[in-house]
Design an enzyme around this catalytic site. Structure first.
Site, PDB file in Angstrom:
ATOM      1  N   SER A 142       0.845  -1.319   0.051  1.00 15.28           N
ATOM      2  CA  SER A 142       0.019   0.276   0.072  1.00 15.28           C
ATOM      3  C   SER A 142       0.856   1.063   0.041  1.00 15.28           C
ATOM      4  CB  SER A 142      -0.913  -0.070   1.149  1.00 15.28           C
ATOM      5  OG  SER A 142      -2.038   1.011   1.148  1.00 15.28           O
ATOM      6  N   ASP A 290      -2.562   6.668  -3.513  1.00 14.12           N
ATOM      7  CA  ASP A 290      -1.563   6.012  -3.159  1.00 14.12           C
ATOM      8  C   ASP A 290      -1.123   5.005  -4.138  1.00 14.12           C
ATOM      9  OD1 ASP A 290      -3.349   4.106  -2.480  1.00 14.12           O
ATOM     10  OD2 ASP A 290      -2.760   3.561  -0.439  1.00 14.12           O
ATOM     11  N   ASP A 292      -1.242   1.786  -4.508  1.00 10.59           N
ATOM     12  CA  ASP A 292      -2.187   0.850  -4.681  1.00 10.59           C
ATOM     13  C   ASP A 292      -3.572   1.072  -5.113  1.00 10.59           C
ATOM     14  OD1 ASP A 292      -2.631   1.069  -1.962  1.00 10.59           O
ATOM     15  OD2 ASP A 292      -3.269  -1.076  -1.851  1.00 10.59           O
ATOM     16  N   ASP A 294      -5.783   2.322  -3.096  1.00 13.46           N
ATOM     17  CA  ASP A 294      -6.924   2.395  -2.378  1.00 13.46           C
ATOM     18  C   ASP A 294      -7.184   3.500  -1.442  1.00 13.46           C
ATOM     19  OD1 ASP A 294      -5.015   1.957  -0.516  1.00 13.46           O
ATOM     20  OD2 ASP A 294      -5.601   0.051   0.470  1.00 13.46           O
TER      21      ASP A 294
END
Length: 547
Positions: A142, A290, A292, A294
């Site tokens: 992440s 960010d 990834d 999410d």
């Protein structure tokens, strides 16, 4: 019974990665016992949604041996019906880790389904239910620093793993023997490899409750050298907003994030380039995902075109107000809005005023996404319906089709909301936020993160519990709530909340992904001088540093 902890020599025999073998061999040859103990004195454990941390050799790092043990433990625990869908982002070793998970699961008799390279986390969460899988594995760290990686685990309902399932899989990991360096040849397998793409279905699902607005709102955007750009561009063009203006040197995925200040959009310095891009094209809106995709951060024009980076609580309030006002979500007391116990209270007050039910959950979208599930059915009423959820760390869920935070759908909703405010009301997001504050009272929040120098977060929280503060910045503590006792039927959580005599609130918890203690401060009421938010935040930081 778990096998004894492996020795460095046993680990070297099992490790298929030349880089981590070389790292460990160097430590052994140098007699660096401290370095060896750091890697072998503990093991990777489940945090908020899986396991995550620095890459390197040994059971206390993320590496191919740990990943294979995770996959073997999952195979032991899981009912294979429906298979497991696997995806990965663009971080270093993400593709390798994803391949290892797939190979181990296939060898155990489970047919894995792999999504295309560089898939965002919310797409994987959607794919679990879209494809009818028994679980999903996302390889990502992440927004963690460069050099970290991890594995997020989703259950068959498309939401992140919860206790006791995570504890059972963690125990199964601890019991796993070291896997062989070379995985056994499985022979011909007609069910493997199996690949799938859910991109079009995902975009259709997240756009289903987004209204079309008859105006154009240019958007400056950065994926922070992650994987969000293609999906955000696709979604915005479907809404006739055109492709965003992208920060050029942050557009392409880079596992080393060489052109960003930090992969964490909570860091305001990280948004400097996208704000400059917005200034260049003269647009009032800058958005970042960010790596990834999410999470979503937003910066907007304030007054006289001064830029303001919105907090997660401010974005949450604006999106909650917007989504509850949409035709597809209007009316009905079956609507559920959820936020975490460390987030601000404004969203709860908006939901109540709009006739929706607000649920306060523990931190993490594994709880937020299931907020409607936990409510008892009511005779004669429609079933509960999740319409919005958020946590202050820039995580937002704008529909019930993706049961996790989704920075892509949040970016689309926020852009459309800005289009509507400008076109229909002649307002900026800051002005709309001011209207909400006039309606519900001034709510201001901030976060304090204190790095831990070798001490565990649970240890620091234990010290605070043993001698809890009776005041912060001269304001008396009126009530202390310890969520470790399982407050309100919730699962026990390592969180302390202090409600202060003036209506302010301080919450403390250890980070689930990094060596940090996080403090959350909220001030409710009129503006005062000196600034009570700054004073409270300083007092919280001082208290933690003094332990």
């Amino acid at each position: 019974m778990s096998p004894p902890a492996p020795t460095p020599e046993e680990w070297l025999a099992a490790d298929p990665d030349p880089a981590t073998r070389a790292e460990l061999e160097q430590l052994v040859e140098a007699g660096d016992q401290a370095g060896i103990d750091d890697r072998f004195g503990d093991r990777r454990r489940f945090g908020t949604a899986g396991i995550r941390g620095p890459m390197g050799a040994g059971p206390n790092r993320m590496n191919r041996v740990v990943v294979r043990q995770f996959a073997a433990a999952l195979a032991e625990w899981l009912d294979f019906s429906g298979g497991v869908v696997i995806a990965h982002d663009a971080r270093e070793n993400s593709d390798v880790f994803a391949a290892d998970v797939a190979e181990v699961l296939a060898g155990a008799g489970c047919w894995p389904v792999t999504l295309p390279p560089n898939t965002p986390t919310p797409v994987l969460a959607f794919a679990v239910t879209c494809l009818g899988c028994a679980a999903g594995v996302m390889v990502t760290a992440s927004h963690n620093p460069v050099g970290d990686n991890g594995l997020k685990l989703y259950l068959a309902d498309g939401a992140q793993v919860t206790p006791p399932h995570d504890q059972a899989i963690e125990a199964a990991m601890a019991a796993q023997p070291l896997p062989p360096r070379e995985l056994p040849d499985r022979g011909p397998d007609p069910q493997w490899p199996r690949k799938a793409s859910v991109e079009v279905d995902y975009i259709a699902a997240i756009l289903a409750n987004v209204p079309h607005v008859d105006s154009f709102h240019p958007l400056a955007y950065t994926p922070l050298q992650g994987v969000g750009l293609r999906y955000v561009s696709f979604a915005l063009t479907q809404m006739d907003n055109g492709e965003p203006f992208v920060v050029e040197d942050e557009a392409e995925p880079d596992p080393l994030f060489r052109n960003v200040v930090s992969p964490n959009p909570e860091n305001h310095d990280t948004l400097a380039k996208v704000i400059r891009e917005a200034v260049r094209i003269d647009t009032p809106l800058a958005i970042a995902n960010d790596p990834d995709a999410d999470r979503m951060a937003a910066a907007v024009w304030a007054y006289d075109k001064e830029w303001r980076v919105l907090t997660g609580d401010e974005i949450g309030a604006l999106l909650c107000d917007w989504i509850l006002g949409l035709r597809v979500n209007s009316g009905g007391d079956e609507r559920v809005v959820a936020s975490s116990i460390v987030s601000g209270r404004l969203v709860g007050r908006i939901a109540e005023a709009r006739g929706a039910t607000h649920v306060e959950t523990l931190t993490g979208f594994k709880w937020i996404a299931r907020a409607a599930d936990s409510l008892k059915p009511r005779p004669g009423h429609l079933p509960w319906r999740f319409v919005f959820g958020y946590e202050e760390a820039l995580g937002f869920a704008c529909n019930n089709r993706v049961r996790d935070k989704d920075g892509i759908s949040a970016a689309v909703h926020f852009t459309m909301m800005c289009r509507w405010l400008a076109c229909e009301r002649g307002l900026t997001p800051i002005e709309r936020l001011g209207e909400l504050m006039d309606e519900f009272g001034l709510h201001r929040t901030s976060q304090v993160s204190v790095k831990l120098d070798g001490r565990a977060g649970s240890e620091i929280m234990g010290v605070i519990r043993a001698a809890p503060p009776d005041r912060f910045a001269s304001i008396e503590v009126a009530r202390t709530t310890d969520y470790q006792a399982g407050v309100g039927g919730r699962h026990p959580a390592d969180v302390l909340r202090f409600d202060l005599a003036d209506g302010s609130r301080v919450s403390l918890r250890p980070s689930g992904t990094e060596p940090l203690i996080k403090g959350y401060v909220e001030v409710v009421g009129h503006l005062r001088s000196p600034d009570p938010l700054a004073a409270l935040s300083g007092a919280v930081e001082e208290m933690i540093l003094g332990l």
